[in-house]
Design a protein around this motif. Structure first.
Motif, PDB file in Angstrom:
ATOM      1  N   ALA A 206       0.729  -1.033   0.048  1.00  0.00           N
ATOM      2  CA  ALA A 206       0.023   0.155   0.099  1.00  0.00           C
ATOM      3  C   ALA A 206       1.167   1.296  -0.413  1.00  0.00           C
ATOM      4  CB  ALA A 206      -1.236  -0.122   1.473  1.00  0.00           C
ATOM      5  N   ILE A 207       1.486   1.185   0.668  1.00  0.00           N
ATOM      6  CA  ILE A 207       3.138   2.147   0.856  1.00  0.00           C
ATOM      7  C   ILE A 207       3.801   2.173  -0.513  1.00  0.00           C
ATOM      8  CG2 ILE A 207       4.873   2.950   1.742  1.00  0.00           C
ATOM      9  CD1 ILE A 207       4.057   2.166   4.038  1.00  0.00           C
ATOM     10  N   LEU A 208       3.815   1.046  -0.872  1.00  0.00           N
ATOM     11  CA  LEU A 208       4.702   1.511  -2.434  1.00  0.00           C
ATOM     12  C   LEU A 208       3.509   2.920  -3.604  1.00  0.00           C
ATOM     13  CD1 LEU A 208       7.384   0.773  -4.040  1.00  0.00           C
ATOM     14  CD2 LEU A 208       6.656  -1.215  -4.085  1.00  0.00           C
ATOM     15  N   ASP A 209       2.453   1.714  -3.167  1.00  0.00           N
ATOM     16  CA  ASP A 209       1.383   1.656  -4.641  1.00  0.00           C
ATOM     17  C   ASP A 209       0.964   3.375  -4.712  1.00  0.00           C
ATOM     18  OD1 ASP A 209       2.072  -0.208  -6.072  1.00  0.00           O
ATOM     19  OD2 ASP A 209       0.151  -1.248  -5.591  1.00  0.00           O
ATOM     20  N   PRO A 225       1.337  17.123   0.835  1.00  0.00           N
ATOM     21  CA  PRO A 225       3.309  16.262   0.915  1.00  0.00           C
ATOM     22  C   PRO A 225       2.525  15.167   1.112  1.00  0.00           C
ATOM     23  CG  PRO A 225       2.424  16.990   3.605  1.00  0.00           C
ATOM     24  CD  PRO A 225       1.403  17.482   3.064  1.00  0.00           C
ATOM     25  N   SER A 226       2.832  13.682   0.192  1.00  0.00           N
ATOM     26  CA  SER A 226       3.554  12.654   0.116  1.00  0.00           C
ATOM     27  C   SER A 226       4.803  11.773  -0.810  1.00  0.00           C
ATOM     28  CB  SER A 226       2.169  12.146  -1.093  1.00  0.00           C
ATOM     29  OG  SER A 226       2.253  12.483  -2.300  1.00  0.00           O
ATOM     30  N   LEU A 227       5.354  11.207  -0.518  1.00  0.00           N
ATOM     31  CA  LEU A 227       6.843  11.051  -1.199  1.00  0.00           C
ATOM     32  C   LEU A 227       6.574  10.612  -2.318  1.00  0.00           C
ATOM     33  CD1 LEU A 227       7.531   7.627   2.045  1.00  0.00           C
ATOM     34  CD2 LEU A 227       7.519  10.752   1.871  1.00  0.00           C
ATOM     35  N   GLY A 228       5.696  10.423  -3.071  1.00  0.00           N
ATOM     36  CA  GLY A 228       5.787  10.034  -4.331  1.00  0.00           C
ATOM     37  C   GLY A 228       5.279  11.153  -5.656  1.00  0.00           C
ATOM     38  N   GLY A 229       4.786  12.057  -4.486  1.00  0.00           N
ATOM     39  CA  GLY A 229       4.154  12.889  -5.198  1.00  0.00           C
ATOM     40  C   GLY A 229       5.541  14.137  -4.902  1.00  0.00           C
ATOM     41  N   MET A 230       6.750  14.394  -4.049  1.00  0.00           N
ATOM     42  CA  MET A 230       7.609  15.001  -3.907  1.00  0.00           C
ATOM     43  C   MET A 230       8.673  14.236  -5.257  1.00  0.00           C
ATOM     44  SD  MET A 230       8.180  14.788  -0.389  1.00  0.00           S
ATOM     45  CE  MET A 230       9.760  16.092   0.211  1.00  0.00           C
ATOM     46  N   ILE A 231       8.496  12.416  -5.179  1.00  0.00           N
ATOM     47  CA  ILE A 231       9.324  12.588  -6.143  1.00  0.00           C
ATOM     48  C   ILE A 231       8.996  13.150  -7.256  1.00  0.00           C
ATOM     49  CG2 ILE A 231      10.639  10.556  -7.704  1.00  0.00           C
ATOM     50  CD1 ILE A 231      10.189   8.824  -4.615  1.00  0.00           C
ATOM     51  N   PRO A 242      19.224  17.616  -6.200  1.00  0.00           N
ATOM     52  CA  PRO A 242      19.332  16.166  -6.338  1.00  0.00           C
ATOM     53  C   PRO A 242      18.746  15.084  -4.634  1.00  0.00           C
ATOM     54  CG  PRO A 242      21.492  16.307  -6.091  1.00  0.00           C
ATOM     55  CD  PRO A 242      21.330  17.299  -6.331  1.00  0.00           C
ATOM     56  N   TRP A 243      19.256  16.601  -3.684  1.00  0.00           N
ATOM     57  CA  TRP A 243      18.653  16.084  -2.458  1.00  0.00           C
ATOM     58  C   TRP A 243      16.336  15.748  -2.421  1.00  0.00           C
ATOM     59  CZ3 TRP A 243      20.799  20.313  -3.214  1.00  0.00           C
ATOM     60  CH2 TRP A 243      20.018  21.482  -3.550  1.00  0.00           C
ATOM     61  N   LEU A 244      16.124  16.390  -3.161  1.00  0.00           N
ATOM     62  CA  LEU A 244      14.420  16.837  -3.604  1.00  0.00           C
ATOM     63  C   LEU A 244      14.005  15.005  -3.872  1.00  0.00           C
ATOM     64  CD1 LEU A 244      14.190  19.714  -5.597  1.00  0.00           C
ATOM     65  CD2 LEU A 244      13.896  19.578  -3.057  1.00  0.00           C
ATOM     66  N   ILE A 245      14.985  14.410  -4.466  1.00  0.00           N
ATOM     67  CA  ILE A 245      14.343  13.332  -5.048  1.00  0.00           C
ATOM     68  C   ILE A 245      15.663  12.275  -4.242  1.00  0.00           C
ATOM     69  CG2 ILE A 245      16.344  12.481  -7.124  1.00  0.00           C
ATOM     70  CD1 ILE A 245      13.817  11.378  -8.585  1.00  0.00           C
ATOM     71  N   ILE A 246      16.220  12.207  -3.448  1.00  0.00           N
ATOM     72  CA  ILE A 246      16.680  11.100  -3.141  1.00  0.00           C
ATOM     73  C   ILE A 246      16.132  11.425  -1.315  1.00  0.00           C
ATOM     74  CG2 ILE A 246      19.288  10.615  -2.023  1.00  0.00           C
ATOM     75  CD1 ILE A 246      20.645  11.744  -3.825  1.00  0.00           C
ATOM     76  N   ALA A 247      16.157  11.506  -0.573  1.00  0.00           N
ATOM     77  CA  ALA A 247      15.341  12.065   0.601  1.00  0.00           C
ATOM     78  C   ALA A 247      14.278  10.964   0.239  1.00  0.00           C
ATOM     79  CB  ALA A 247      15.351  13.269   1.250  1.00  0.00           C
ATOM     80  N   PRO A 248      13.061  11.704  -0.405  1.00  0.00           N
ATOM     81  CA  PRO A 248      11.871  10.974  -0.548  1.00  0.00           C
ATOM     82  C   PRO A 248      11.660   9.630  -1.104  1.00  0.00           C
ATOM     83  CG  PRO A 248      11.830  12.419  -2.071  1.00  0.00           C
ATOM     84  CD  PRO A 248      13.260  12.975  -1.111  1.00  0.00           C
ATOM     85  N   GLY A 249      12.828   9.211  -1.651  1.00  0.00           N
ATOM     86  CA  GLY A 249      12.980   8.007  -2.366  1.00  0.00           C
ATOM     87  C   GLY A 249      12.793   6.713  -1.286  1.00  0.00           C
ATOM     88  N   MET A 251      13.083   7.407   1.698  1.00  0.00           N
ATOM     89  CA  MET A 251      11.810   6.925   2.559  1.00  0.00           C
ATOM     90  C   MET A 251      11.199   5.842   2.531  1.00  0.00           C
ATOM     91  SD  MET A 251      11.941   8.266   5.399  1.00  0.00           S
ATOM     92  CE  MET A 251      11.591   7.448   6.320  1.00  0.00           C
ATOM     93  N   ILE A 252      10.354   5.741   1.530  1.00  0.00           N
ATOM     94  CA  ILE A 252      10.230   4.858   0.653  1.00  0.00           C
ATOM     95  C   ILE A 252      10.648   3.517   0.632  1.00  0.00           C
ATOM     96  CG2 ILE A 252       8.512   3.838  -1.807  1.00  0.00           C
ATOM     97  CD1 ILE A 252       8.633   6.618  -2.595  1.00  0.00           C
ATOM     98  N   ILE A 253      11.727   3.651   0.372  1.00  0.00           N
ATOM     99  CA  ILE A 253      12.677   2.204   0.669  1.00  0.00           C
ATOM    100  C   ILE A 253      12.883   2.054   1.767  1.00  0.00           C
ATOM    101  CG2 ILE A 253      14.874   1.108   0.119  1.00  0.00           C
ATOM    102  CD1 ILE A 253      15.687   3.485  -2.430  1.00  0.00           C
TER     103      ILE A 253
END
Length: 279
Positions: A206-209, A225-231, A242-249, A251-253
């Motif tokens: 559910a978190i991944l999807d 705010p949502s992790l996918g939306g931030m990416i 690059p920190w904009l995509i690395i940090a939320p990515g 957290m999802i991992i």
């Protein structure tokens, strides 16, 4: 009992690792307003795309919003979605699975319907429903729950079929116990292990999807705010920030990894065939 002082469950490395990660995530999500002084949607164009610093731990995004703050609230949103999806999946999956497994006449009808639903990948069903119903947290929860419950129902059905003909169930039926009593007293209690393990995997999925749906623009709608939306928002600034995509990515991992480890650990601990191999 599963959780008692003599239980080995808290000695399993997978479970310990998962609980540590999940405890940190839960702490960050609950105490987000006290951890950071910024608001998740507060903009400051003069500070846009600032690199990580003592003032902004993970830098700022294209609108000058604090990335660390938005990640904290994004974790909260992901956990809310995951928990809600698991609850709804359990309710519908267990109910339909018990009906199908306990009553053979209903089984033929229910299973054919579920087979048709499972012919499509769950994420495709979720994307389609989200596109029809629109974005937003409630719609995403309903879409993901609808996509996941068939698999839970099949797992419950298999457990019910394997348990309902055992000797202690037959003995209870012989002394006049009703179907409801047998289901709640014997079948569900003994089917709890596979249900619990599948629930943890559903949480991770559910978190991944949810992140995938938000990435595609049919999930939690901005500026929430949502992790996918931030990416998604960070794709245009990958080379300069690059920190904009690395940090939320990350957290999802870590989120998905924690729930998968928890599911694997519980499966190994609760499965009597595996328990002898790992002890």
């Amino acid at each position: 009992m599963l959780f008692n002082k003599n239980s080995r469950i808290f000695k399993e490395p997978y479970i310990i690792t998962a609980l540590i990660i999940l405890s940190i995530m839960l702490f960050l999500a609950i105490f987000a307003p006290f951890i950071t002084e910024y608001k998740p949607n507060a903009t400051n164009p003069r500070n846009r795309l600032q690199p990580p610093s003592s003032e902004h731990f993970l830098g700022t995004d294209e609108f000058g919003r604090d990335v660390f703050t938005r990640i904290l609230y994004g974790i909260r949103a992901s956990l809310q979605v995951g928990f809600s999806v698991v609850i709804l999946t359990l309710i519908f999956g267990v109910f339909i699975g018990v009906l199908s497994g306990f009553y053979p006449k209903l089984d033929r009808i229910i299973m054919r319907i579920l087979d048709g639903m499972m012919a499509f990948p769950g994420i495709i069903i979720a994307i389609s429903l989200a596109a029809i119903w629109g974005g937003g947290k409630i719609n995403i929860i309903l879409a993901l729950s609808f996509a996941y419950f068939p698999k839970m129902a099949r797992i419950v059905r298999s457990s019910v079929i394997s348990i309902k003909d055992l000797e202690y169930v037959e003995s209870a039926r012989a002394v006049g116990a009703g179907d409801s009593y047998i289901i709640f007293k014997y079948i569900l209690r003994n089917a709890a292990s596979p249900i619990l393990v599948q629930a943890t995997f559903n949480f991770a999925l559910a978190i991944l999807d949810e992140a995938a749906l938000s990435f595609l623009g049919v999930g939690i709608m901005p500026p929430a705010p949502s992790l996918g939306g931030m990416i998604t928002d960070a794709r245009s600034f990958m080379t300069v920030a690059p920190w904009l995509i690395i940090a939320p990515g990350l957290m999802i991992i870590f989120s998905v990894l924690a729930f998968n480890l928890l599911g694997d650990g519980l499966r190994d601990f609760l499965d009597p065939h595996l328990r002898g191999k790992i002890n």
